[in-house]
Enzyme design. Sequence first.
Site, PDB file in Angstrom:
ATOM      1  N   ARG A 139      35.829  12.223  56.288  1.00 30.19           N
ATOM      2  CA  ARG A 139      35.351  12.183  54.896  1.00 30.19           C
ATOM      3  C   ARG A 139      35.109  10.735  54.454  1.00 30.19           C
ATOM      4  O   ARG A 139      34.159  10.448  53.739  1.00 30.19           O
ATOM      5  CB  ARG A 139      36.358  12.878  53.967  1.00 30.19           C
ATOM      6  CG  ARG A 139      36.316  14.396  54.127  1.00 30.19           C
ATOM      7  CD  ARG A 139      37.582  15.077  53.634  1.00 30.19           C
ATOM      8  NE  ARG A 139      37.875  14.870  52.242  1.00 30.19           N
ATOM      9  CZ  ARG A 139      39.080  15.057  51.699  1.00 30.19           C
ATOM     10  NH1 ARG A 139      40.098  15.454  52.442  1.00 30.19           N
ATOM     11  NH2 ARG A 139      39.274  14.878  50.419  1.00 30.19           N
ATOM     12  N   LYS A 180      39.834  10.797  41.363  1.00 29.36           N
ATOM     13  CA  LYS A 180      38.760  11.293  40.489  1.00 29.36           C
ATOM     14  C   LYS A 180      39.204  12.552  39.759  1.00 29.36           C
ATOM     15  O   LYS A 180      39.071  12.680  38.550  1.00 29.36           O
ATOM     16  CB  LYS A 180      37.494  11.632  41.300  1.00 29.36           C
ATOM     17  CG  LYS A 180      36.920  10.509  42.106  1.00 29.36           C
ATOM     18  CD  LYS A 180      35.656  10.928  42.848  1.00 29.36           C
ATOM     19  CE  LYS A 180      35.843  12.018  43.883  1.00 29.36           C
ATOM     20  NZ  LYS A 180      36.655  11.605  45.040  1.00 29.36           N
ATOM     21  N   ARG A 187      49.164  14.929  49.767  1.00 24.85           N
ATOM     22  CA  ARG A 187      48.827  15.923  48.741  1.00 24.85           C
ATOM     23  C   ARG A 187      49.215  17.336  49.172  1.00 24.85           C
ATOM     24  O   ARG A 187      49.004  17.742  50.303  1.00 24.85           O
ATOM     25  CB  ARG A 187      47.323  15.878  48.468  1.00 24.85           C
ATOM     26  CG  ARG A 187      46.835  17.041  47.624  1.00 24.85           C
ATOM     27  CD  ARG A 187      45.441  16.882  47.110  1.00 24.85           C
ATOM     28  NE  ARG A 187      44.479  16.498  48.110  1.00 24.85           N
ATOM     29  CZ  ARG A 187      43.314  15.942  47.818  1.00 24.85           C
ATOM     30  NH1 ARG A 187      42.981  15.703  46.573  1.00 24.85           N
ATOM     31  NH2 ARG A 187      42.476  15.622  48.778  1.00 24.85           N
TER      32      ARG A 187
HETATM   33  P1  AP5 Z   1      42.836  13.324  43.473  1.00 25.15           P
HETATM   34  O1  AP5 Z   1      42.834  13.123  41.987  1.00 25.15           O
HETATM   35  O2  AP5 Z   1      42.804  14.719  44.002  1.00 25.15           O
HETATM   36  O3  AP5 Z   1      41.666  12.449  44.120  1.00 25.15           O
HETATM   37  P2  AP5 Z   1      40.136  12.798  44.314  1.00 25.15           P
HETATM   38  O4  AP5 Z   1      39.400  11.490  44.227  1.00 25.15           O
HETATM   39  O5  AP5 Z   1      39.713  13.882  43.379  1.00 25.15           O
HETATM   40  O6  AP5 Z   1      40.215  13.264  45.816  1.00 25.15           O
HETATM   41  P3  AP5 Z   1      39.581  14.491  46.603  1.00 25.15           P
HETATM   42  O7  AP5 Z   1      40.194  14.434  47.945  1.00 25.15           O
HETATM   43  O8  AP5 Z   1      39.651  15.768  45.840  1.00 25.15           O
HETATM   44  O9  AP5 Z   1      38.084  13.990  46.617  1.00 25.15           O
HETATM   45  P4  AP5 Z   1      36.933  14.367  47.538  1.00 25.15           P
HETATM   46  O10 AP5 Z   1      35.798  13.631  46.924  1.00 25.15           O
HETATM   47  O11 AP5 Z   1      37.129  14.113  48.986  1.00 25.15           O
HETATM   48  O12 AP5 Z   1      36.912  15.946  47.471  1.00 25.15           O
HETATM   49  P5  AP5 Z   1      36.098  16.990  46.593  1.00 25.15           P
HETATM   50  O13 AP5 Z   1      37.044  18.008  46.179  1.00 25.15           O
HETATM   51  O14 AP5 Z   1      35.234  16.321  45.574  1.00 25.15           O
HETATM   52  O15 AP5 Z   1      44.087  12.517  44.073  1.00 25.15           O
HETATM   53  C1  AP5 Z   1      44.389  12.594  45.458  1.00 25.15           C
HETATM   54  C2  AP5 Z   1      45.930  12.574  45.642  1.00 25.15           C
HETATM   55  O16 AP5 Z   1      46.442  11.305  45.203  1.00 25.15           O
HETATM   56  C3  AP5 Z   1      46.635  13.635  44.780  1.00 25.15           C
HETATM   57  O17 AP5 Z   1      47.766  14.115  45.460  1.00 25.15           O
HETATM   58  C4  AP5 Z   1      47.059  12.862  43.523  1.00 25.15           C
HETATM   59  O18 AP5 Z   1      48.201  13.419  42.932  1.00 25.15           O
HETATM   60  C5  AP5 Z   1      47.329  11.466  44.088  1.00 25.15           C
HETATM   61  N1  AP5 Z   1      46.995  10.386  43.157  1.00 25.15           N
HETATM   62  C6  AP5 Z   1      46.002  10.363  42.214  1.00 25.15           C
HETATM   63  N2  AP5 Z   1      45.985   9.184  41.561  1.00 25.15           N
HETATM   64  C7  AP5 Z   1      46.992   8.437  42.120  1.00 25.15           C
HETATM   65  C8  AP5 Z   1      47.468   7.090  41.867  1.00 25.15           C
HETATM   66  N3  AP5 Z   1      46.914   6.296  40.944  1.00 25.15           N
HETATM   67  N4  AP5 Z   1      48.511   6.656  42.620  1.00 25.15           N
HETATM   68  C9  AP5 Z   1      49.077   7.435  43.573  1.00 25.15           C
HETATM   69  N5  AP5 Z   1      48.678   8.714  43.854  1.00 25.15           N
HETATM   70  C10 AP5 Z   1      47.636   9.195  43.129  1.00 25.15           C
HETATM   71  O19 AP5 Z   1      35.087  17.576  47.699  1.00 25.15           O
HETATM   72  C11 AP5 Z   1      35.555  18.322  48.782  1.00 25.15           C
HETATM   73  C12 AP5 Z   1      34.395  18.677  49.699  1.00 25.15           C
HETATM   74  O20 AP5 Z   1      33.434  19.479  48.971  1.00 25.15           O
HETATM   75  C13 AP5 Z   1      33.566  17.505  50.234  1.00 25.15           C
HETATM   76  O21 AP5 Z   1      34.154  16.912  51.395  1.00 25.15           O
HETATM   77  C14 AP5 Z   1      32.246  18.190  50.530  1.00 25.15           C
HETATM   78  O22 AP5 Z   1      32.314  18.948  51.727  1.00 25.15           O
HETATM   79  C15 AP5 Z   1      32.098  19.167  49.364  1.00 25.15           C
HETATM   80  N6  AP5 Z   1      31.418  18.566  48.210  1.00 25.15           N
HETATM   81  C16 AP5 Z   1      31.933  18.383  46.957  1.00 25.15           C
HETATM   82  N7  AP5 Z   1      31.031  17.797  46.158  1.00 25.15           N
HETATM   83  C17 AP5 Z   1      29.925  17.607  46.908  1.00 25.15           C
HETATM   84  C18 AP5 Z   1      28.653  17.024  46.636  1.00 25.15           C
HETATM   85  N8  AP5 Z   1      28.354  16.504  45.433  1.00 25.15           N
HETATM   86  N9  AP5 Z   1      27.742  16.975  47.642  1.00 25.15           N
HETATM   87  C19 AP5 Z   1      28.025  17.504  48.858  1.00 25.15           C
HETATM   88  N10 AP5 Z   1      29.206  18.058  49.199  1.00 25.15           N
HETATM   89  C20 AP5 Z   1      30.157  18.105  48.212  1.00 25.15           C
END
Ligand code: AP5
Length: 233
Positions: free
Chosen positions: A175, A19, A131
């Site tokens: 998660r 994402k 990552r």
């Molecule tokens: P990346 O692009 O970082 O993936 P992502 O989907 O953004 O993953 P996240 O782990 O950041 O998502 P998340 O939803 O768990 O965390 P968030 O920060 O929103 O890619 C991941 C890895 O894969 C990278 O190394 C990238 O280079 C690689 N990659 C990408 N595309 C690829 C491909 N096609 N092929 C191979 N490799 C690839 O949230 C964190 C925390 O914040 C949550 O757990 C929660 O506690 C809190 N939080 C955030 N938003 C909310 C909300 N709305 N409500 C409640 N709590 C929330």
Amino acid sequence: MGDAVALNVVILGPPGAGKGTQAERFARAQGLPKISTGDILREAVQSGSELGHAVQAIMERGELVSDKLITGIVRERLDRADVSAGFVLDGFPRTVPQARALDEIMVGRDPLIVVEIRVPDEELVRRVRARRVCHSCGANVSAFSADPSRAARCEKCGGELVSRADDSEAVVRERLRVYWRDTRPMIDYYSGRTMFQAIDGAQSPEQVRHMLLTTIAELAAGTGTATQPEAQP
Ligand code: AP5
């Protein structure tokens, strides 16, 4: 000619689906703000603010912060002037109450385009475990453009590369559990809508980027919104 229609995009998907990677590139190419709730919360933790103290332990356990808190943050962010041409939301909404709150926020605004990136669980765990992020500037070291086990320093600022606090195997599994329990039902909330589409994220980042762009362009055509062709990297 009527007023231009804002390009209001939501990118959904499980942890590690890509994402953030795709939202960043799409938003940059379209000249729109990327609004990542994960980034907003991590910045708060890093700065040691009151919000950061309130959410740090929750995030490190892999749980979700409260709907009320995160909805308040997003509501305030979407009231700013820089979203007038549109925005790209990454990481919000994540629950049915958050999706309902976003619908309320969007009343009187141009329609939402919602795209879900789908990736099998084991690939998600592999990506997240691989990552590395820069401790100084937060840049993500791509697991495909560099070998994170060999890269010692951030290419952008020279900062130290570390794992994200919530990227341990146990927390990633939690998660994912939370995703299937709380977020998956929210996807069902959107899936009947004409402005919703799921795409296959288990491909190279370039292929996903292309599919995302095509999908958003098709969905936007239904609203009369124009997307700009993405510049080549
Ligand atoms: P990346 O692009 O970082 O993936 P992502 O989907 O953004 O993953 P996240 O782990 O950041 O998502 P998340 O939803 O768990 O965390 P968030 O920060 O929103 O890619 C991941 C890895 O894969 C990278 O190394 C990238 O280079 C690689 N990659 C990408 N595309 C690829 C491909 N096609 N092929 C191979 N490799 C690839 O949230 C964190 C925390 O914040 C949550 O757990 C929660 O506690 C809190 N939080 C955030 N938003 C909310 C909300 N709305 N409500 C409640 N709590 C929330």
